[in-house]
Design a protein around this motif. Structure first.
Motif, short mmCIF file in Angstrom:
data_model
loop_
_atom_site.label_atom_id
_atom_site.label_comp_id
_atom_site.label_asym_id
_atom_site.label_seq_id
_atom_site.Cartn_x
_atom_site.Cartn_y
_atom_site.Cartn_z
N ASP A 167 -0.96 -11.01 5.99
CA ASP A 167 -1.02 -9.55 5.80
C ASP A 167 -2.46 -9.01 5.76
OD1 ASP A 167 -1.81 -10.50 3.38
OD2 ASP A 167 -0.66 -9.06 2.21
N LYS A 168 -3.39 -9.70 6.39
CA LYS A 168 -4.74 -9.15 6.52
C LYS A 168 -5.07 -9.07 7.99
CE LYS A 168 -5.77 -8.56 2.27
NZ LYS A 168 -6.10 -9.56 1.26
N GLY A 169 -5.82 -8.04 8.38
CA GLY A 169 -6.12 -7.89 9.80
C GLY A 169 -7.56 -7.48 10.04
N SER A 170 -7.78 -6.83 11.16
CA SER A 170 -9.16 -6.49 11.55
C SER A 170 -9.81 -5.54 10.53
CB SER A 170 -9.17 -5.88 12.94
OG SER A 170 -8.26 -4.82 13.01
N LYS A 171 -8.97 -4.84 9.75
CA LYS A 171 -9.50 -3.96 8.72
C LYS A 171 -10.28 -4.76 7.67
CE LYS A 171 -7.63 -0.42 5.66
NZ LYS A 171 -7.27 -1.21 4.47
N ASP A 172 -9.84 -6.02 7.46
CA ASP A 172 -10.55 -6.89 6.53
C ASP A 172 -11.51 -7.81 7.29
OD1 ASP A 172 -8.68 -6.27 4.11
OD2 ASP A 172 -7.37 -6.75 5.79
N LYS A 180 6.73 -7.83 6.07
CA LYS A 180 6.10 -7.66 4.77
C LYS A 180 7.10 -7.15 3.74
CE LYS A 180 1.89 -5.88 2.75
NZ LYS A 180 0.64 -5.15 2.97
N LYS A 181 7.94 -6.19 4.16
CA LYS A 181 8.96 -5.65 3.26
C LYS A 181 9.91 -6.75 2.81
CE LYS A 181 8.77 -0.94 3.16
NZ LYS A 181 8.39 -0.23 4.40
N SER A 182 10.37 -7.57 3.78
CA SER A 182 11.35 -8.59 3.42
C SER A 182 10.70 -9.68 2.56
CB SER A 182 12.01 -9.18 4.66
OG SER A 182 11.32 -10.29 5.13
N GLN A 183 9.41 -9.94 2.81
CA GLN A 183 8.70 -10.94 2.00
C GLN A 183 8.55 -10.45 0.56
OE1 GLN A 183 7.91 -14.04 3.00
NE2 GLN A 183 7.40 -14.37 0.86
N ASN A 184 8.32 -9.15 0.41
CA ASN A 184 8.18 -8.58 -0.93
C ASN A 184 9.42 -8.83 -1.77
OD1 ASN A 184 5.63 -7.63 -0.69
ND2 ASN A 184 6.20 -5.55 -0.10
#
Lengths: 143, 273
Positions: free
Chosen positions: B124-129, B52-56
């Motif tokens: 970048d979405k997971g079980s939280k969503d 995620k950091k590198s994608q940002n």
């Protein structure tokens, strides 16, 4: 493109000191490989391939340079003659890339495609690796 | 016994080599049965965060193309909305239709892959969503894949460009069904199998997602027929050019089917009778 897929992390196997214990090299390669696998969803492909070239790097160097084990342990990557160093890196890179792409496809049905991908990716990896080694070497000579 | 110990100490690196290779090979085998590949996948917190950091950082270099893509998508949705408004003023829909069957969660691709034989993406979405395995992942102009493993914040997606993916698809004009698979050669083309010979096809015909699966909504455009051949009274090599460009994926939508539990239960009950 979709065909060129270079891997530069294998530089680890080239710069790991010759006089250090082999266990460290193997375990280090395994961990580095697993780390790459973790980032690329490749199972254990990179760990497998990297440990393989880490294991054969010594035998190959003995074969290419015609030196004894003792002499190689005395030398470093900086004292090797360039043609030998170059051949050594080319062969190890080809083996590594071929293993990675074979394990990735898990079959030999598209063998031509496999060889093509290996050759093209090796070429680009070589350019990047030689460039990277150059950086390592110049840093050493200034120190 | 002493000899045995001596053998092991002399061949320490050889034995270590064989051991490490076996472990690595075990991981490879494990990753090929994708239902069990729970250990090494990017849906874990560590690699998810790194990706995620590198994608940002990489995002800054594609801002203008992302904008274009969003404008195109906006335009498409506006048109859809306009159509819907016209429809609803013309006829009185039954109340059940107003409860939409699907809802969508926008997610960002943080790790894309399209050059391998078996490609897996990370979003970048997971079980939280409330994302679960076996949900569809789509764009407005294509099917991307099916969710595989989820962690709290990340999910891996089995790409359409994977030898394990089979997706139900149909002709836009004739409703004949087939199955989409990928032969591994070119990431802009997939192949359609099992299309009955009764379906009359032509180059340039549009292929859309079929309504048979619980995973994808019906009617998402996928691609157009680029070439095909007929042999032994069956279609061979139907090559589909995809609308979606897999090398430039950015934001995708995860499809949640609200009625999938209901439909599965109903189908099971009917099968038992």
């Amino acid at each position: 493109m979709g065909y060129i897929d270079p891997y530069v992390y294998i530089i680890f196997v080239f710069v790991f000191p010759f006089n250090k214990d082999k266990t460290g090299l193997l375990v280090g390669s395994f961990i580095l490989g697993l780390f790459i696998d973790l980032l690329t969803n490749d199972g254990g492909i990179h760990a497998f391939s990297l440990v393989f070239i880490a294991y054969i790097r010594f035998f190959l160097l003995r074969l290419l340079s015609g030196k004894s084990t003792f002499e190689i342990e005395e030398s470093t990557i900086h004292t090797l003659r360039f043609p030998i160093l170059f051949m050594w890196i080319v062969i190890l890179t080809i083996i590594h890339h071929f293993l990675v792409f074979t394990l990735e496809q898990f079959s030999f049905t598209h063998f031509g495609h496999l060889i093509f991908k290996t050759v093209v990716s090796t070429l680009l990896s070589m350019v990047l690796i030689i460039f990277g080694l150059q950086l390592f070497m110049t840093k050493k000579s200034h120190a | 016994m002493l000899q045995l110990i001596k053998f092991f100490t002399n061949n320490r690196s050889g034995i270590l080599f064989v051991f490490l290779e076996l472990v690595a090979f075990g991981f490879i085998i494990n990753s090929h049965s994708y239902h069990h590949s729970k250990y090494l996948n990017t849906a874990n917190a560590i690699s998810g965060t790194i990706l995620k950091k590198s994608q940002n950082i990489q995002d800054y270099f594609t801002l203008s193309s992302q904008n274009k893509e969003l404008i195109r998508e906006n335009e498409f949705l506006k048109n859809q909305l306009e159509k819907k408004i016209n429809e609803s003023t013309n006829k009185t829909a039954s109340p059940i239709d107003n409860i939409s069957k699907y809802n969508f969660v926008a997610a960002k691709i943080i790790s894309n892959s399209y050059y391998k034989r078996n490609n897996i993406l990370t979003i970048d979405k997971g079980s939280k969503d409330s994302i679960k395995p076996n949900m569809g992942v789509i764009l407005s102009n294509g099917i991307i894949g099916i969710t595989l493993n989820t962690s709290t914040h990340f999910t891996t997606v089995l790409s359409l460009l994977n030898s394990q993916t089979r997706i139900n698809a149909k002709m836009k004009k004739s409703h004949h069904f087939g199955s989409l698979e990928w032969n591994g050669n070119d990431f802009s083309h997939v192949q359609l199998f099992d299309l009955p010979i009764q379906a009359k096809i032509q180059k340039g015909d549009t292929i859309i997602s079929g309504g048979k699966s619980l995973i994808f909504p019906e009617g998402i455009p996928i691609g157009i027929i680029e070439s095909y051949s007929v042999r032994d009274k069956a279609y061979q090599n139907i090559n589909i050019k995809l609308f979606a460009d897999f090398s430039a994926l950015n934001y995708v939508y995860v499809v949640k089917n609200r009625r999938s539990a209901e439909q599965i239960q109903l189908e099971q009950e009917s099968n038992n009778e």
